[in-house]
Design a protein around this motif. Sequence first.
Motif, short mmCIF file in Angstrom:
data_model
loop_
_atom_site.label_atom_id
_atom_site.label_comp_id
_atom_site.label_asym_id
_atom_site.label_seq_id
_atom_site.Cartn_x
_atom_site.Cartn_y
_atom_site.Cartn_z
N GLY A 25 0.82 -1.22 0.00
CA GLY A 25 0.00 0.00 0.00
C GLY A 25 0.85 1.26 0.00
O GLY A 25 0.53 2.24 -0.68
N SER A 81 -2.78 5.94 1.44
CA SER A 81 -3.13 4.53 1.67
C SER A 81 -3.98 4.31 2.93
O SER A 81 -4.73 3.35 3.00
CB SER A 81 -1.86 3.68 1.75
N CYS A 118 -5.28 1.88 0.41
CA CYS A 118 -4.84 0.49 0.26
C CYS A 118 -6.07 -0.43 0.15
O CYS A 118 -7.03 -0.27 0.91
CB CYS A 118 -4.00 0.11 1.47
#
Length: 284
Positions: free
Chosen positions: A16, A76, A99
């Motif tokens: 991520g 993320s 993410c």
Amino acid sequence: MSKEVVLSENAGFCFGANRGYNAVKDAISEGIPIYTYGPILNNSFIVKGFEEKGVRVINDLSELDSLPKGKIIIRSHGVSKAEYERLTDSDFEIFDATCPFVKRIHRIVEKESLGGREIIVVGNPRHPEVCGIVGWSVKGATVIENSEEADRFSFDPDKSYCVVSQTTFNRNKFQELVELFEKRSYNILVMNTICDATGVRQTEAEELSKRAEVMIVIGDRQSSNSKKLYEICKSNCEQTYFIQELSDIVGRLPKVSGLVGITAGASTPKYIIEEVQSYVRNDV
Ligand code: F3S
């Protein structure tokens, strides 16, 4: 016995973090104003480096009204639903680098809260990822960080609950808290949403620190997963150092005759890990 230096296999950027980092790096060449909503990673070196290339950090959505239009990158950690909608409804181009593992938690929380379950998030209530997760519940959520809070939480026998975790939470601690919850509530759905990258890193740190004479954990002081790695290593290896960059450790390390273990949080850039590794190998 001679000194041995071992770098943990999965130290440094996770999937991520890499995605968010590359999104900003690639956007810089587009020739339009580039913003990140919050610092792209919990690493001041990276944020500073991007700032020098013109990337600006937006800290509050009210800033959108006065900024020149351009591209905003969602980091993320993700954002709440309200923030997501405010961003995507704006005239800015949005790149969502949330993410996918965090996105999955957003979906679980939204679905289960819509289905009537009360949401419990195990994590740090001040961490942006947790704030974002809470913001996907249709009726708020309780954040629980430790066993004292878990003990204090009063379960309503007429309600059902869904427990999720911050992706970077310590697995053993999560398990302990879940056991406390399960003793007291019959209707509880537990979703272990700790990310694999974190789990793998934590297991490696655990194994390495058990064998190490000295452990070095590299990460930003703001980085939650780096702090957790430090906790794990410190519990196994008294001489554990938590550093942000090479200069934090130069001249501080004792003479070592055994194993020096090195690990790094998910937002630590590779070049810092390499500098530290080379110093420990060659100069200590
Ligand atoms: Fe994603 Fe896991 Fe990293 S949730 S941001 S891959 S620590």
